[in-house]
Design an enzyme around this catalytic site. Structure first.
Site, PDB file in Angstrom:
ATOM      1  N   TYR A 160       0.857  -1.187   0.000  1.00  0.00           N
ATOM      2  CA  TYR A 160       0.000   0.000   0.000  1.00  0.00           C
ATOM      3  C   TYR A 160       0.894   1.238   0.000  1.00  0.00           C
ATOM      4  O   TYR A 160       1.831   1.339   0.788  1.00  0.00           O
ATOM      5  CB  TYR A 160      -0.898   0.003   1.237  1.00  0.00           C
ATOM      6  CG  TYR A 160      -1.848   1.181   1.310  1.00  0.00           C
ATOM      7  CD1 TYR A 160      -2.863   1.329   0.373  1.00  0.00           C
ATOM      8  CD2 TYR A 160      -1.735   2.133   2.326  1.00  0.00           C
ATOM      9  CE1 TYR A 160      -3.750   2.410   0.438  1.00  0.00           C
ATOM     10  CE2 TYR A 160      -2.622   3.210   2.402  1.00  0.00           C
ATOM     11  CZ  TYR A 160      -3.622   3.338   1.450  1.00  0.00           C
ATOM     12  OH  TYR A 160      -4.494   4.407   1.523  1.00  0.00           O
ATOM     13  N   ASP A 248       9.131   2.766   0.368  1.00  0.00           N
ATOM     14  CA  ASP A 248       8.038   3.398   1.096  1.00  0.00           C
ATOM     15  C   ASP A 248       8.150   2.962   2.556  1.00  0.00           C
ATOM     16  O   ASP A 248       7.749   1.864   2.923  1.00  0.00           O
ATOM     17  CB  ASP A 248       6.687   2.980   0.498  1.00  0.00           C
ATOM     18  CG  ASP A 248       5.522   3.656   1.212  1.00  0.00           C
ATOM     19  OD1 ASP A 248       5.739   4.209   2.316  1.00  0.00           O
ATOM     20  OD2 ASP A 248       4.403   3.624   0.678  1.00  0.00           O
ATOM     21  N   LYS A 276       3.512   8.766   9.171  1.00  0.00           N
ATOM     22  CA  LYS A 276       3.154   8.135  10.454  1.00  0.00           C
ATOM     23  C   LYS A 276       4.060   8.574  11.619  1.00  0.00           C
ATOM     24  O   LYS A 276       3.940   9.696  12.063  1.00  0.00           O
ATOM     25  CB  LYS A 276       3.073   6.624  10.262  1.00  0.00           C
ATOM     26  CG  LYS A 276       1.913   6.321   9.274  1.00  0.00           C
ATOM     27  CD  LYS A 276       1.495   4.897   9.141  1.00  0.00           C
ATOM     28  CE  LYS A 276       0.242   4.811   8.282  1.00  0.00           C
ATOM     29  NZ  LYS A 276       0.324   3.941   7.141  1.00  0.00           N
TER      30      LYS A 276
HETATM   31  C1  LIG Z   1      -0.173   4.465   5.735  1.00  0.00           C
HETATM   32  C2  LIG Z   1       0.672   4.250   4.551  1.00  0.00           C
HETATM   33  C3  LIG Z   1       0.653   5.142   3.464  1.00  0.00           C
HETATM   34  C4  LIG Z   1      -0.328   6.267   3.368  1.00  0.00           C
HETATM   35  O1  LIG Z   1      -0.164   7.207   4.363  1.00  0.00           O
HETATM   36  P1  LIG Z   1      -1.399   8.218   4.691  1.00  0.00           P
HETATM   37  O2  LIG Z   1      -0.834   9.147   5.680  1.00  0.00           O
HETATM   38  O3  LIG Z   1      -2.496   7.329   5.214  1.00  0.00           O
HETATM   39  O4  LIG Z   1      -1.790   8.863   3.421  1.00  0.00           O
HETATM   40  C5  LIG Z   1       1.570   4.948   2.460  1.00  0.00           C
HETATM   41  N1  LIG Z   1       2.438   3.931   2.489  1.00  0.00           N
HETATM   42  C6  LIG Z   1       2.478   3.040   3.492  1.00  0.00           C
HETATM   43  C7  LIG Z   1       3.490   1.942   3.494  1.00  0.00           C
HETATM   44  C8  LIG Z   1       1.574   3.166   4.554  1.00  0.00           C
HETATM   45  O5  LIG Z   1       1.577   2.262   5.532  1.00  0.00           O
END
Ligand SMILES: *Cc1c(COP(=O)(O)O)cnc(C)c1O
Length: 444
Positions: A160, A248, A276
């Site tokens: 994701y 990511d 995060k």
């Molecule tokens: C949570 C997440 C996102 C998206 O972040 P948001 O602040 O919810 O837009 C992107 N990449 C990874 C790996 C994530 O866990």
């Protein structure tokens, strides 16, 4: 005129009466918010029942509006590392708020946070701050395309990277939980240059590829560790093709260790996405990497990217407070506790006769029911298809432990979760697993 309705007052926590119920809040929410939630992962669609509406949190706990306390393993899906309402964070926020909440001009706070990030992540020479992980990944992609002059993007099934059009294809997390193939509303043209390939297999990368984006430890299809050689293989394949490698680390950054997965794996990408933890619970993200790559960004270069609230003073104050509070020793402690939690959960659930896997990457703990080892999204889906997670989730919630309401999320023990709290989680799991067997929701 004030309209009086159930739940006009929000209780501070336990002992406040009378209280509007979770059901009443959710019913009101559904009237004015689609599905009653501002992010689909919060819905109970995959597990059944009504979401608990949170009144407040402290350390490892949240309290719902009815005054029920839960040990919270969600921790805002990994946005919190020090637990709820950590004094260092709330004090930093209070000080910052008193100086004003946003200016539209450079601030010391954004410089300090950018220095803190670049100082921790080797090879990350510059970062630009944004307001979400979605924006970070979306912008990293634009930079990669602008830098290479190529369009194609390779992503991994079940990873994701936020909800931008290009990257939603084969997304994990809520897309997986709700069984969506991608999303309606995304034109075919938007994903025409997105190639989705299986996790843990090094794909063929040709000279049309701008970048390969990967969760260096996957945590949105449950927790799936990178296989030995996988990240090294990606690095090599990108180098051979002149493509950029994008890690990511929105979940793993500043969580799996001070320097994230790039430090842990020894593989250095060209670009990183963060979010995060580095925002201390405020809306935040960042993308960064090699200086020569980031020089394509406006105002120095031709790649446009912007944000009214980017580098927001509250977010940078909270993020900096977190990064400065956590020590190297804290990361060791966190990993030890998570390892103990994982062993305890494994013993508790398999001890009841239910086959389970509890994968661990540093402090990230996953949970798959079934005996097959999960290495990618196909095997994660096969494990989830048994449907056992929903029963386990509900049994845990009844026992005062809040897990994410979907089978594709990680557990997020943080520094506020002491061994005693995690032992309670394990005890609840043993009880919940026994209940699943006795009630017939799991047939041994
Ligand atoms: C949570 C997440 C996102 C998206 O972040 P948001 O602040 O919810 O837009 C992107 N990449 C990874 C790996 C994530 O866990």
């Amino acid at each position: 005129m004030t309209e009086q309705s159930p739940g006009a007052t929000v209780p501070d926590g336990p002992g406040t009466h009378p209280v509007p119920t979770n059901a009443e809040w959710f019913e009101r929410a559904r009237r004015v918010i689609p599905g009653g939630v501002d992010s689909p992962v919060r819905s109970f669609a995959a597990v059944g029942g009504t979401p608990y509406t949170v009144a407040r949190g402290e350390g490892p706990y949240v309290w719902d509006v009815e005054g029920r306390r839960y040990i919270d393993m969600v921790q805002s899906y990994g946005a919190l590392l020090l637990g709820h309402a950590h004094p260092a964070v709330t004090a930093a926020l209070t000080r910052a708020a008193g100086r004003g909440t946003t200016y539209g001009a450079p601030t010391p706070g954004e410089v300090l946070l950018a220095e803190a990030i670049c100082g921790r992540v080797a090879g990350c020479e510059q970062v630009r701050l944004v307001s979400s992980g979605t924006e970070a990944a979306m912008s990293a992609l634009r930079v990669a395309r602008g830098f290479t002059g190529r369009d194609r993007v390779v992503k991994f099934d079940g990873c994701y990277h936020g909800h931008s059009d290009t990257l939603l294809a084969g997304g994990g997390s809520g897309v997986a939980t709700l069984g969506l193939p991608g999303s309606a509303g995304v034109p075919a043209s938007a994903v025409a240059d997105t190639m989705v390939v299986p996790y843990n297999v090094v794909p063929e990368v040709d000279r049309h590829v701008a970048c390969v984006i990967v969760e260096p430890a996957a945590a949105n299809m449950g927790v799936v560790a990178p296989a030995p050689g996988f990240l090294e293989g990606l690095r090599q394949a990108c180098d051979d093709a002149g493509a950029l490698l994008v890690f990511d680390e929105v979940i793993t950054g500043f969580r799996v260790g001070r320097g994230g997965m790039s430090e842990r794996s020894g593989v250095t990408p060209d670009l990183w996405c963060f979010g995060k933890v580095m925002g201390g619970g405020l809306p935040v993200g960042a993308f960064g990497g090699r200086r020569d790559v980031l020089s394509v960004l406006a105002p120095e270069g031709p790649v446009y990217q912007a944000g009214t609230l980017a580098g927001n003073p509250l977010a940078t104050a909270a993020g900096l407070a977190v990064l400065e509070t956590i020590s190297l020793a804290d990361y060791d402690t966190l990993c030890q506790r998570a390892g103990r939690l994982a062993q305890g959960l494994d013993a508790a659930i398999s001890g009841a006769g239910i086959p389970v896997q509890v994968p661990v990457v540093g402090p990230l703990v996953g949970l798959f029911f079934g005996a097959e080892v999960v290495t990618d999204y196909a095997s994660a889906r096969a494990a989830a298809a048994g449907g056992h997670y929903a029963h386990f989730f509900s049994a845990m919630l009844e026992r005062g432990v809040a897990l994410a309401p979907g089978p594709y999320e990680a557990m997020f023990p943080g520094l506020a979760h002491l061994d005693a709290h995690l032992d309670e989680v394990v005890a609840a799991a043993a009880d919940a697993a026994a209940h699943m067997v006795h009630s017939g929701s799991f047939v041994v």
